[in-house]
Design an enzyme around this catalytic site. Structure first.
Site, PDB file in Angstrom:
ATOM      1  CE  LYS A  79       8.924   6.511  -8.629  1.00 17.22           C
ATOM      2  NZ  LYS A  79       7.566   6.415  -9.141  1.00 17.22           N
ATOM      3  CG  ASP A  98      -2.130   0.851   1.042  1.00 16.47           C
ATOM      4  OD1 ASP A  98      -2.741   0.771  -0.036  1.00 16.47           O
ATOM      5  OD2 ASP A  98      -2.481   1.625   1.949  1.00 16.47           O
ATOM      6  CG  ASP A 155       6.332   9.480 -10.198  1.00 15.23           C
ATOM      7  OD1 ASP A 155       6.431   9.402  -8.966  1.00 15.23           O
ATOM      8  OD2 ASP A 155       6.424   8.490 -10.956  1.00 15.23           O
TER       9      ASP A 155
HETATM   10  P1  IMP Z   1      -2.143   1.899  -4.041  1.00 15.71           P
HETATM   11  O1  IMP Z   1      -0.837   1.599  -3.401  1.00 15.71           O
HETATM   12  O2  IMP Z   1      -2.440   0.983  -5.200  1.00 15.71           O
HETATM   13  O3  IMP Z   1      -3.241   1.996  -3.043  1.00 15.71           O
HETATM   14  O4  IMP Z   1      -2.080   3.310  -4.764  1.00 15.71           O
HETATM   15  C1  IMP Z   1      -1.362   4.340  -4.230  1.00 15.71           C
HETATM   16  C2  IMP Z   1      -1.465   5.614  -5.033  1.00 15.71           C
HETATM   17  O5  IMP Z   1      -0.392   6.415  -4.517  1.00 15.71           O
HETATM   18  C3  IMP Z   1      -1.200   5.498  -6.514  1.00 15.71           C
HETATM   19  O6  IMP Z   1      -2.386   5.460  -7.264  1.00 15.71           O
HETATM   20  C4  IMP Z   1      -0.459   6.800  -6.805  1.00 15.71           C
HETATM   21  O7  IMP Z   1      -1.372   7.819  -6.960  1.00 15.71           O
HETATM   22  C5  IMP Z   1       0.277   7.105  -5.519  1.00 15.71           C
HETATM   23  N1  IMP Z   1       1.661   6.631  -5.610  1.00 15.71           N
HETATM   24  C6  IMP Z   1       2.213   5.585  -4.960  1.00 15.71           C
HETATM   25  N2  IMP Z   1       3.500   5.427  -5.318  1.00 15.71           N
HETATM   26  C7  IMP Z   1       3.743   6.388  -6.228  1.00 15.71           C
HETATM   27  C8  IMP Z   1       4.908   6.732  -6.980  1.00 15.71           C
HETATM   28  O8  IMP Z   1       5.978   6.101  -6.928  1.00 15.71           O
HETATM   29  N3  IMP Z   1       4.766   7.774  -7.810  1.00 15.71           N
HETATM   30  C9  IMP Z   1       3.631   8.492  -7.932  1.00 15.71           C
HETATM   31  N4  IMP Z   1       2.527   8.213  -7.279  1.00 15.71           N
HETATM   32  C10 IMP Z   1       2.574   7.160  -6.418  1.00 15.71           C
END
Ligand code: IMP
Length: 199
Positions: A180, A76, A160
């Site tokens: 990254k 998550d 990002d």
């Molecule tokens: P989940 O982990 O699938 O619940 O989604 C987490 C949300 O956090 C993603 O849809 C992105 O919007 C954001 N997120 C998580 N990691 C990144 C990253 O490395 N770059 C940009 N957005 C991120």
């Protein structure tokens, strides 16, 4: 000490997102564990009701491990802004709306920040390896940085383009993806998981 997964074990990846499954399978490949996704096994996705990233990763991993009777890995993650009390945080995906429009989500962060002087922000990634008997091992990776405006760069995804990690000048959206991936919140959480739980 965390329970370890032996080479040759089967591991359920508790995600229905094919992109995430591919990325996780690649990170785990050198450890010779056979990954199968929760979607392929037809496992239900539990509601993410915990108050933090670790809690949500844990409930997803345990739901999959119990349903499949095999160890399961869940993650998550999210983007957090200090001046917004850590928002969007757990709601990072939801701020993009049903159309998954992250330019909209970034504009909302910008609007809610207004002229706040404090621009500190971070990405967080929680990982949980859960076992059918309820044992869990959890890991948290974080990268500190700043929220910038306007967004810059076409690479990456999500938030990002509006994040510059501490000590850098480029946003995650401008950075070489390999750079990254070697240093991100996800990489940091994975490094801990691999060292603690994989042979
Ligand atoms: P989940 O982990 O699938 O619940 O989604 C987490 C949300 O956090 C993603 O849809 C992105 O919007 C954001 N997120 C998580 N990691 C990144 C990253 O490395 N770059 C940009 N957005 C991120």
């Amino acid at each position: 000490m965390a329970r370890r997964l032996a080479a040759g074990s089967r591991l359920v990846i508790a995600s229905h997102n094919p992109g995430k499954l591919r990325e996780i399978a690649e990170l785990i490949a050198p450890h010779r564990v056979n990954c199968v996704s929760a979607a392929v096994l037809g496992l239900p996705e539990p509601p993410e009701t915990a108050p933090d990233f670790i809690g949500n990763a844990r409930l997803k991993a345990l739901a999959a491990a119990r349903a499949a009777q095999q160890p399961a890995l869940a993650d998550d993650s999210g983007f957090c802004v200090a001046a917004l009390g850590g928002a969007p945080g757990l709601l990072s995906a939801r701020w993009a709306g049903p159309a998954k429009d992250f330019s909209h989500a970034m504009r909302r962060v910008h609007a809610e920040l207004g002229d706040a002087a404090d621009r500190r922000a971070w990405f967080a990634c929680a990982l949980c390896l859960g076992w059918p008997d309820g044992e869990t091992a959890t890991f948290l990776g974080r990268v500190e940085g700043e929220a910038v405006w306007p967004p810059r760069g076409e690479r990456g995804f999500g938030y990002d383009p509006m994040f510059v990690p501490q000590g850098g000048a480029a946003t995650y959206g401008e950075m070489d993806p390999a750079e990254k991936h070697a240093t991100s919140h996800r990489a940091r959480a994975f490094a801990q998981l691999l060292a603690a739980c994989f042979d």
